[in-house]
Structure formats: structure tokens, C-alpha cells
Design a protein around this motif. Structure first.
Motif, PDB file in Angstrom:
ATOM      1  N   ILE A   5      -6.553  -1.279  -5.298  1.00 51.12           N
ATOM      2  CA  ILE A   5      -6.436  -2.578  -5.264  1.00 51.12           C
ATOM      3  C   ILE A   5      -7.896  -3.025  -5.269  1.00 51.12           C
ATOM      4  N   SER A   6      -7.992  -4.363  -5.619  1.00 55.20           N
ATOM      5  CA  SER A   6      -9.079  -5.191  -5.469  1.00 55.20           C
ATOM      6  C   SER A   6      -9.058  -6.110  -4.447  1.00 55.20           C
ATOM      7  N   LEU A  60      -6.715  -9.799  -0.866  1.00 53.48           N
ATOM      8  CA  LEU A  60      -6.374  -9.004  -2.236  1.00 53.48           C
ATOM      9  C   LEU A  60      -6.708 -10.224  -3.262  1.00 53.48           C
ATOM     10  N   LEU A  61      -7.279  -9.388  -4.141  1.00 49.79           N
ATOM     11  CA  LEU A  61      -7.732 -10.004  -5.685  1.00 49.79           C
ATOM     12  C   LEU A  61      -6.829  -9.593  -6.546  1.00 49.79           C
ATOM     13  N   PRO A  62      -6.812 -10.380  -7.766  1.00 51.77           N
ATOM     14  CA  PRO A  62      -5.995  -9.641  -8.918  1.00 51.77           C
ATOM     15  C   PRO A  62      -6.541  -8.247  -9.200  1.00 51.77           C
ATOM     16  N   ASP A 105      -1.456 -10.727  -5.659  1.00 55.97           N
ATOM     17  CA  ASP A 105      -0.267 -10.542  -4.804  1.00 55.97           C
ATOM     18  C   ASP A 105      -0.341 -11.600  -3.553  1.00 55.97           C
ATOM     19  N   GLY A 106       0.629 -12.400  -3.396  1.00 55.18           N
ATOM     20  CA  GLY A 106       0.586 -13.124  -2.138  1.00 55.18           C
ATOM     21  C   GLY A 106       0.098 -14.494  -2.196  1.00 55.18           C
ATOM     22  N   PHE A 177      -1.358 -11.326 -11.094  1.00 53.13           N
ATOM     23  CA  PHE A 177      -1.582  -9.953 -11.324  1.00 53.13           C
ATOM     24  C   PHE A 177      -1.826  -9.064 -10.220  1.00 53.13           C
ATOM     25  N   GLY A 178      -0.863  -8.076 -10.103  1.00 45.87           N
ATOM     26  CA  GLY A 178      -1.004  -7.320  -8.874  1.00 45.87           C
ATOM     27  C   GLY A 178       0.496  -6.485  -8.510  1.00 45.87           C
ATOM     28  N   PRO A 179       0.499  -6.199  -7.500  1.00 49.22           N
ATOM     29  CA  PRO A 179      -0.573  -5.952  -6.199  1.00 49.22           C
ATOM     30  C   PRO A 179      -1.512  -4.941  -6.325  1.00 49.22           C
TER      31      PRO A 179
END
Length: 277
Positions: A5-6, A60-62, A105-106, A177-179
Motif C-alpha cells: 500500500i501507499s 491510505l493513498l491511491p 480506498d475509504g 484506486f486501491g486498496p
């Protein structure tokens, strides 16, 4: 299954890492910004953690927050071609998105005031690992760092102002775009995974990745012919039939809705919808 993840650290600096349940293992150098796109050309599995955080303490980031390119494939499922009333073409339609049109995401998808036709599009996203130009189809998958989930959120009225797609695909915060990034070796059965979109729990799209007209390898060969693919570049591979704009009656996203896109083992991308303030 390892998921990468980013995110923003508790101090606000961006980094990337491995998600392990409710623990995030930071894989970036401490004291500075760190980006997943700078690591995807190598073997993510050998990177050592430099810190760990509770999932609740990071944002979270994309998956790739700052790609050099986001290329999107239009009309890549026969069901979607049919519902749009278009003819099947010999080559894929390609358009672009910009990084600031995407959220993690989220995070909330943002419906701009200029539209009453804010639509969803569930898609498989491909993240480039090893870059290249004129990549042959038989070697294309060697250039994939991993896969993720994409919502190619569309402002349909602006998309249809003319024959191009760009304005309707690039309002800020309209796509998801994710998660996480899942490596190809974790997905030997990628073609069997189903692209499923739910709006407020209602299943509105459901097709296997194998139904794509142009598979991932072909799309990579095609795109790398006209542009150099670089590590961290993103390709959104197209949406199945069932988009809101072509349903009877139409089904558009509005404030208070929740869009959920699942692609089997790849993961689930969930975003509430709000109106732009």
C-alpha cells in the motif's frame, strides 16, 4: 497474500509498505518521503521494514499516488460495447486520467455540481514494474509489478460533450484506486477473478477478467508501442457491462451512496460518495 500500500505516516509524510492485518510495515526510508513507484521495478518481497504502525494511525493513498502515466482502456468487454451501441473495433480505445482525479480506498468520491450523471466503472488495474518500449506480448507480463482495483468514475455529461472522453474522466476526486497492490505470483488464476461492482450493496457489474476483449498482455504491447511504459505507470483495463448510464432506469451515484468494487483475490475498493462542497 502480501498486499502493498501507499499511505501517509502519522507525521503526514508519504510512504509505502506491506499491510499485515491491522499492522502496516513501512518499507520506505525514514525521515523523508518514499514512493511505491520508485520500488516496483525491484523485488518488493525482499524489502525490510523500517517502522511499523497500526492501520488506524495511517491514511491510505491511491496505490500509486504519483504515476507518470495513467492509461485507460475503453470498451474492453463485449457486454459494455453492446450496451453503448458501438461497433466492435480492431484496436482498443485508449484515454488518460490524471493522478489528482483519483482517491484511495475509504476516501469519498466527489460528485461535482456540474453533473447529475456521476457513474461507476469497476476495473482491473495493472501497475508497471519493469519499464519498456515496444514490449512484445509474449514478454509483457514480465513487466507487471502487480494488480489492483480501479473505479473509473465518470462524469457522463462532460464525457459526452464531444467524441473524446477526457473531461468526463478527470474531475478531481471522481475515481478510486486501491486498496493495495498484489504481486502477479500471488495471482496465477487472474483470468478467473470476477470484476464485481456494488452500489449500496446491489450487484450491478459481474464478469470474469477472462471476458476482456484485449487481455493485459495485448494492452501492454499496444500501449508500449506508442509510449514508453515506466515503473509505476498504471493501466486501467476497462469495465464490464452494467454501467449506470445504460441501465433502465439509469443508476447514477449520489451523495450518501457507497460504491464497492471487488476483484476476487485482488481485493475490494470501497468509497462513499459526497457532493463537492
Amino acid at each position: 497474500m502480501a498486499r502493498y500500500i501507499s499511505f501517509r505516516r502519522p507525521d503526514g509524510t508519504p510512504s509505502f509498505g506491506r499491510l499485515d492485518g491491522e499492522t502496516v510495515h513501512d518499507l520506505g526510508a525514514q525521515g523523508a518521503a518514499a514512493w511505491l513507484k520508485d520500488a516496483v521495478a525491484g523485488d518488493l518481497s525482499v524489502l525490510a521494514a523500517t517502522a511499523s504502525y497500526a492501520r488506524a494511525d495511517v491514511r491510505l493513498l491511491p496505490v500509486i499516488p504519483n504515476p507518470n502515466k495513467i492509461l485507460c482502456v475503453g470498451l474492453n468487454y463485449a457486454t459494455h460495447v453492446a450496451e453503448t451501441g458501438r461497433d466492435q473495433k480492431e484496436y482498443p480505445a485508449i484515454f488518460t486520467r490524471w493522478a489528482d482525479s483519483l482517491i484511495a480506498d475509504g476516501e469519498p468520491l466527489v460528485r461535482p455540481p456540474e453533473t447529475t450523471r456521476f457513474d461507476y466503472e469497476g476495473e482491473l488495474a495493472v501497475v508497471i514494474g519493469k519499464g519498456g518500449r515496444r514490449i512484445p506480448r509474449e514478454k509483457a507480463l514480465e513487466h507487471v509489478a502487480g494488480y489492483s482495483v480501479f473505479n473509473d468514475g465518470s462524469v457522463r455529461d462532460w464525457q459526452r460533450h464531444n467524441i473524446q472522453f477526457t473531461p468526463g474522466k478527470n474531475f478531481p476526486g471522481t475515481g478510486g484506486f486501491g486498496p493495495a497492490l498484489v504481486r502477479p505470483d500471488e495471482l496465477p488464476d487472474l483470468a478467473e477473478q470476477r470484476v464485481q461492482t456494488r452500489i449500496n450493496g446491489q450487484l450491478v457489474q459481474d464478469q470474469p477478467v477472462s471476458d476482456m476483449i484485449w487481455d493485459v498482455a495485448f494492452v501492454m504491447e499496444y500501449c508500449s508501442t506508442f509510449t514508453t511504459l515506466k515503473p509505476g505507470d498504471v493501466i486501467a483495463t476497462g469495465t464490464p457491462g452494467g454501467v449506470g448510464d445504460k441501465r433502465t432506469p439509469p443508476l447514477y451515484m449520489k451523495a450518501g451512496d457507497v460504491a464497492e468494487i471487488s476483484i476476487g483475490k485482488v481485493g475490494t475498493l470501497t468509497n462513499p460518495v459526497i457532493d463537492e462542497a
